[in-house]
Write a protein that holds these residues in place. Structure first.
Motif, short mmCIF file in Angstrom:
data_model
loop_
_atom_site.label_atom_id
_atom_site.label_comp_id
_atom_site.label_asym_id
_atom_site.label_seq_id
_atom_site.Cartn_x
_atom_site.Cartn_y
_atom_site.Cartn_z
N LEU A 116 -17.89 22.88 -15.17
CA LEU A 116 -17.41 23.12 -13.80
C LEU A 116 -18.53 23.75 -12.97
CD1 LEU A 116 -13.87 24.44 -14.80
CD2 LEU A 116 -14.36 22.30 -13.58
N GLY A 117 -18.98 23.08 -11.91
CA GLY A 117 -20.10 23.55 -11.10
C GLY A 117 -21.40 23.23 -11.82
N THR A 118 -21.65 21.93 -12.02
CA THR A 118 -22.71 21.52 -12.95
C THR A 118 -24.13 21.69 -12.40
OG1 THR A 118 -23.08 19.88 -14.68
CG2 THR A 118 -22.90 19.02 -12.43
N GLY A 119 -24.29 21.74 -11.06
CA GLY A 119 -25.63 21.93 -10.47
C GLY A 119 -26.60 20.86 -10.95
N SER A 120 -27.72 21.29 -11.55
CA SER A 120 -28.73 20.35 -12.06
C SER A 120 -28.27 19.61 -13.31
CB SER A 120 -30.00 21.14 -12.42
OG SER A 120 -29.67 22.07 -13.45
N LYS A 221 -23.41 28.34 -1.62
CA LYS A 221 -22.22 27.87 -2.36
C LYS A 221 -22.42 27.97 -3.87
CE LYS A 221 -21.26 23.66 -0.74
NZ LYS A 221 -22.19 23.40 0.34
N ALA A 222 -23.70 28.00 -4.30
CA ALA A 222 -23.99 28.09 -5.73
C ALA A 222 -23.97 29.53 -6.21
CB ALA A 222 -25.35 27.47 -6.03
N LEU A 223 -23.94 30.47 -5.27
CA LEU A 223 -24.15 31.87 -5.64
C LEU A 223 -22.94 32.77 -5.38
CD1 LEU A 223 -27.69 32.12 -4.00
CD2 LEU A 223 -27.24 32.06 -6.45
C1 LIG Z 1 -24.35 29.19 -10.15
S1 LIG Z 1 -24.47 27.45 -9.82
C2 LIG Z 1 -24.65 26.84 -11.48
C3 LIG Z 1 -25.34 25.52 -11.56
C4 LIG Z 1 -25.69 25.10 -13.02
N1 LIG Z 1 -24.49 24.97 -13.82
C5 LIG Z 1 -26.62 26.11 -13.65
O1 LIG Z 1 -26.21 26.84 -14.57
O2 LIG Z 1 -27.78 26.20 -13.21
C6 LIG Z 1 -22.81 27.04 -9.39
C7 LIG Z 1 -22.57 25.58 -9.03
O3 LIG Z 1 -21.18 25.47 -8.64
C8 LIG Z 1 -21.06 24.57 -7.56
N2 LIG Z 1 -19.83 24.90 -6.84
C9 LIG Z 1 -19.63 25.91 -5.95
N3 LIG Z 1 -18.36 25.91 -5.51
C10 LIG Z 1 -17.74 24.88 -6.14
C11 LIG Z 1 -16.42 24.38 -6.10
N4 LIG Z 1 -15.49 24.96 -5.35
N5 LIG Z 1 -16.12 23.30 -6.86
C12 LIG Z 1 -17.08 22.69 -7.63
N6 LIG Z 1 -18.35 23.15 -7.71
C13 LIG Z 1 -18.68 24.22 -6.98
C14 LIG Z 1 -22.32 24.78 -6.74
O4 LIG Z 1 -22.59 23.67 -5.92
C15 LIG Z 1 -23.36 25.02 -7.86
O5 LIG Z 1 -23.99 23.83 -8.22
#
Ligand SMILES: C[S@@+](CC[C@H](N)C(=O)[O-])C[C@H]1O[C@@H](n2cnc3c(N)ncnc32)[C@H](O)[C@@H]1O
Length: 294
Positions: A116-120, A221-223
């Motif tokens: 969930l929230g896969t990013g890269s 949004k990632a943080l």
């Molecule tokens: C902390 S980053 C982690 C990315 C990757 N998993 C890593 O460990 O480097 C969180 C990720 O969650 C995604 N994200 C944020 N809000 C979200 C949501 N409501 N639903 C799905 N993904 C979400 C962001 O776009 C981001 O890519």
């Protein structure tokens, strides 16, 4: 001209770091215009991985990529980075390798994983790489189309296919796991054996204190994890306690922020009704990952 550029870089990074990075920049492109652009961006605080990483092309073989700075090492993988997608962190790499050890000790039946929230794509891709071939079908969900494109490019680079009966696989789809309509409106195949997530977990007061090299370039949004930083863990708990979301014996592995491990462990026990929780520390002694079992 080159010495002037080096002096600019050294003024913001110090001579030792500047000398290292300047060498990599020249290696990437010795053209003066490119060098000037790279030095200007770096002096403004942009992460080096974004500056060097974005000009990497997928036609380069993984072996060649190993020697090119700008890709981000993640275990034995070298992953592409591209703004504004979060640059994979060493603390994440550490727990994912530990999780791979734990999972490879379990049954040989193929497992399904949702990140969930896969990013890269770093978490599922490293697990796909480390676990026995044919034992894992991983799927990553993200709210950001930039992230999904980067995760797909990284899967191609790491030679992890979307479909195969003999190899581990990785697919992605767009989804918002905070939304009450998730997972009904997302293209995912329930139930799962493994949930992983490094969700946004930074509370508001800490977000305001992050360095500019993070806030100006990496996606908020990632943080940002809500006022207390725990919004996403509550959402994950609501999901995993749903009927048919997890298979019996499932594992949930969640990265947590500074001082959040006990609270997240409680959320997993009381709200998600999971048991046998564990807290893993990172190599710097910080409680970093909460593991829970169904
Ligand atoms: C902390 S980053 C982690 C990315 C990757 N998993 C890593 O460990 O480097 C969180 C990720 O969650 C995604 N994200 C944020 N809000 C979200 C949501 N409501 N639903 C799905 N993904 C979400 C962001 O776009 C981001 O890519």
């Amino acid at each position: 001209m080159a010495s002037k550029l080096f002096a600019t870089l050294a003024a913001s990074l110090g001579p030792a770091q500047a000398s290292l990075e300047f060498k990599w920049m020249i290696q990437q492109s010795p053209k003066l215009q490119h060098l000037t652009d790279m030095v200007t961006r770096r002096s403004r605080g942009e992460p080096l991985q974004y500056i060097l990483g974005e000009s990497l092309v997928l036609s380069k073989s993984p072996n060649l990529l190993t020697s090119i700075p700008g890709s981000q090492p993640f275990g034995p993988l070298n992953l592409l980075t591209r703004p504004p997608v979060l640059i994979p962190r060493p603390e994440t790499e550490h727990w994912v390798i530990k999780l791979a050890d734990r999972l490879s000790a379990s049954s040989a039946q193929p497992k399904s994983l949702l990140d969930l929230g896969t990013g890269s794509g770093c978490i599922p891709l490293l697990l796909c790489h480390l676990l026995p071939q044919g034992s894992l079908r991983a799927h990553g969900v993200d709210i950001s189309t930039h992230a999904l494109q980067l995760a797909t490019d990284n899967a191609t680079l790491c030679a992890i296919p979307p479909e195969s009966t003999s190899k581990n696989t990785f697919t992605v789809s767009l989804g918002n796991f905070l939304s009450p309509s998730f997972p009904d409106d997302a293209k995912i195949n329930l139930p799962y054996d493994i949930i992983t997530s490094n969700p946004p977990y930074i509370p508001w007061d800490e977000y305001l204190q992050l360095p500019r090299s993070v806030t100006a370039y990496e996606d908020p949004k990632a943080l940002f994890g809500g006022p207390t930083g725990l919004d996403f863990y509550h959402a994950i708990a609501r999901l995993v306690r749903r009927k048919h979301f997890l298979r019996p014996g499932a594992i949930v592995a969640l990265e947590v922020g500074h001082g959040q491990a006990q609270a997240v462990e409680r959320i997993m026990r009381l709200d998600a009704h999971m048991r046998d929780t564990e807290i893993w520390s990172d190599p710097w002694g910080k409680e970093r990952t909460v593991l829970a079992h169904l």
